[in-house]
Design a protein around this motif. Structure first.
Motif, PDB file in Angstrom:
ATOM      1  N   LEU A 115       0.838  -1.204   0.000  1.00 49.97           N
ATOM      2  CA  LEU A 115       0.000   0.000   0.000  1.00 49.97           C
ATOM      3  C   LEU A 115       0.874   1.254   0.000  1.00 49.97           C
ATOM      4  O   LEU A 115       0.634   2.196  -0.765  1.00 49.97           O
ATOM      5  N   GLY A 119       1.160   3.985  -2.984  1.00 51.24           N
ATOM      6  CA  GLY A 119       0.801   5.360  -2.630  1.00 51.24           C
ATOM      7  C   GLY A 119       1.927   6.342  -2.897  1.00 51.24           C
ATOM      8  O   GLY A 119       1.715   7.397  -3.500  1.00 51.24           O
ATOM      9  N   PRO A 130      -9.481   6.763  -6.724  1.00 53.53           N
ATOM     10  CA  PRO A 130      -9.613   5.760  -5.650  1.00 53.53           C
ATOM     11  C   PRO A 130      -9.927   4.338  -6.139  1.00 53.53           C
ATOM     12  O   PRO A 130      -9.353   3.379  -5.632  1.00 53.53           O
ATOM     13  N   ALA A 131     -10.800   4.186  -7.105  1.00 45.18           N
ATOM     14  CA  ALA A 131     -11.170   2.828  -7.551  1.00 45.18           C
ATOM     15  C   ALA A 131      -9.993   2.109  -8.225  1.00 45.18           C
ATOM     16  O   ALA A 131      -9.679   0.972  -7.860  1.00 45.18           O
ATOM     17  N   PHE A 133      -6.833   2.758  -7.844  1.00 44.80           N
ATOM     18  CA  PHE A 133      -5.811   2.605  -6.809  1.00 44.80           C
ATOM     19  C   PHE A 133      -6.110   1.383  -5.946  1.00 44.80           C
ATOM     20  O   PHE A 133      -5.233   0.564  -5.687  1.00 44.80           O
ATOM     21  N   THR A 134      -7.368   1.257  -5.520  1.00 45.51           N
ATOM     22  CA  THR A 134      -7.764   0.124  -4.676  1.00 45.51           C
ATOM     23  C   THR A 134      -7.638  -1.196  -5.441  1.00 45.51           C
ATOM     24  O   THR A 134      -7.174  -2.195  -4.884  1.00 45.51           O
ATOM     25  N   ALA A 135      -8.022  -1.195  -6.710  1.00 42.04           N
ATOM     26  CA  ALA A 135      -7.920  -2.412  -7.525  1.00 42.04           C
ATOM     27  C   ALA A 135      -6.456  -2.820  -7.710  1.00 42.04           C
ATOM     28  O   ALA A 135      -6.117  -4.011  -7.602  1.00 42.04           O
ATOM     29  N   TRP A 137      -3.895  -2.037  -5.714  1.00 39.29           N
ATOM     30  CA  TRP A 137      -3.376  -2.482  -4.423  1.00 39.29           C
ATOM     31  C   TRP A 137      -3.876  -3.878  -4.074  1.00 39.29           C
ATOM     32  O   TRP A 137      -3.096  -4.756  -3.697  1.00 39.29           O
ATOM     33  N   ALA A 138      -5.171  -4.116  -4.241  1.00 41.91           N
ATOM     34  CA  ALA A 138      -5.742  -5.417  -3.896  1.00 41.91           C
ATOM     35  C   ALA A 138      -5.170  -6.523  -4.786  1.00 41.91           C
ATOM     36  O   ALA A 138      -4.810  -7.599  -4.306  1.00 41.91           O
TER      37      ALA A 138
END
Length: 160
Positions: A115, A119, A130-131, A133-135, A137-138
């Protein structure tokens, strides 16, 4: 040598160098490869049948050196862009992101270190929404845990 011959010699050299940016990139890659050779100088390489700790680093360095030399050859054989200034922000952001990952891996675990990597690395270019970035990272965290922890059985701390 007369001044006109000296000027002609310099002009001939300038005409042979068709892509200064490729030359700079090839030199940088080659320096990284030679540095890797120097850092791995004390490690035994072993053989292909019985690889030791220095085998893979040396293999990577050989491949890097080959790419660096090929890029430098391209500088005199193919037209390319002129060398521009150094992109400091991406260089600093990527370096800080990798160093933060290395420092945080033992303290916060693999998932949170990734993360931080994503970042901080985001400052190298346009920031991700955000979407995505989250995808990212996950997906990266799941893949790394699956490969390194479960698949290879490395004793990595996943969470703090």
């Amino acid at each position: 040598m007369t001044p006109s011959q000296e000027r002609n010699g310099r002009n001939a050299m300038a005409h042979r160098l068709r892509s200064p940016q490729d030359l700079a990139g090839g030199l940088l890659i080659s320096v990284i490869a030679l540095s890797g050779f120097w850092l791995a100088r004390g490690w035994e390489a072993g053989t292909l049948a019985a690889m030791q700790a220095g085998f893979f680093p040396r293999l990577v360095c050989v491949l890097l050196l080959a790419m660096g030399l090929a890029t430098m050859v391209r500088a005199v054989t193919a037209d390319g862009p002129v060398a521009f200034g150094w992109a400091w922000r991406p260089s600093v952001a990527i370096t800080v992101a990798v160093l933060a990952f290395a420092v945080l891996l033992d303290r916060l675990g693999l998932v949170l270190a990734i993360l931080a990597l994503i970042g901080i690395g985001g400052f190298a270019g346009r920031p991700l929404r955000p979407a995505p970035f989250t995808a990212l990272w996950a997906g990266l965290a799941t893949g790394c845990v699956a490969i390194f922890s479960w698949g290879l059985g490395l004793p990595l701390q996943i969470w703090p």
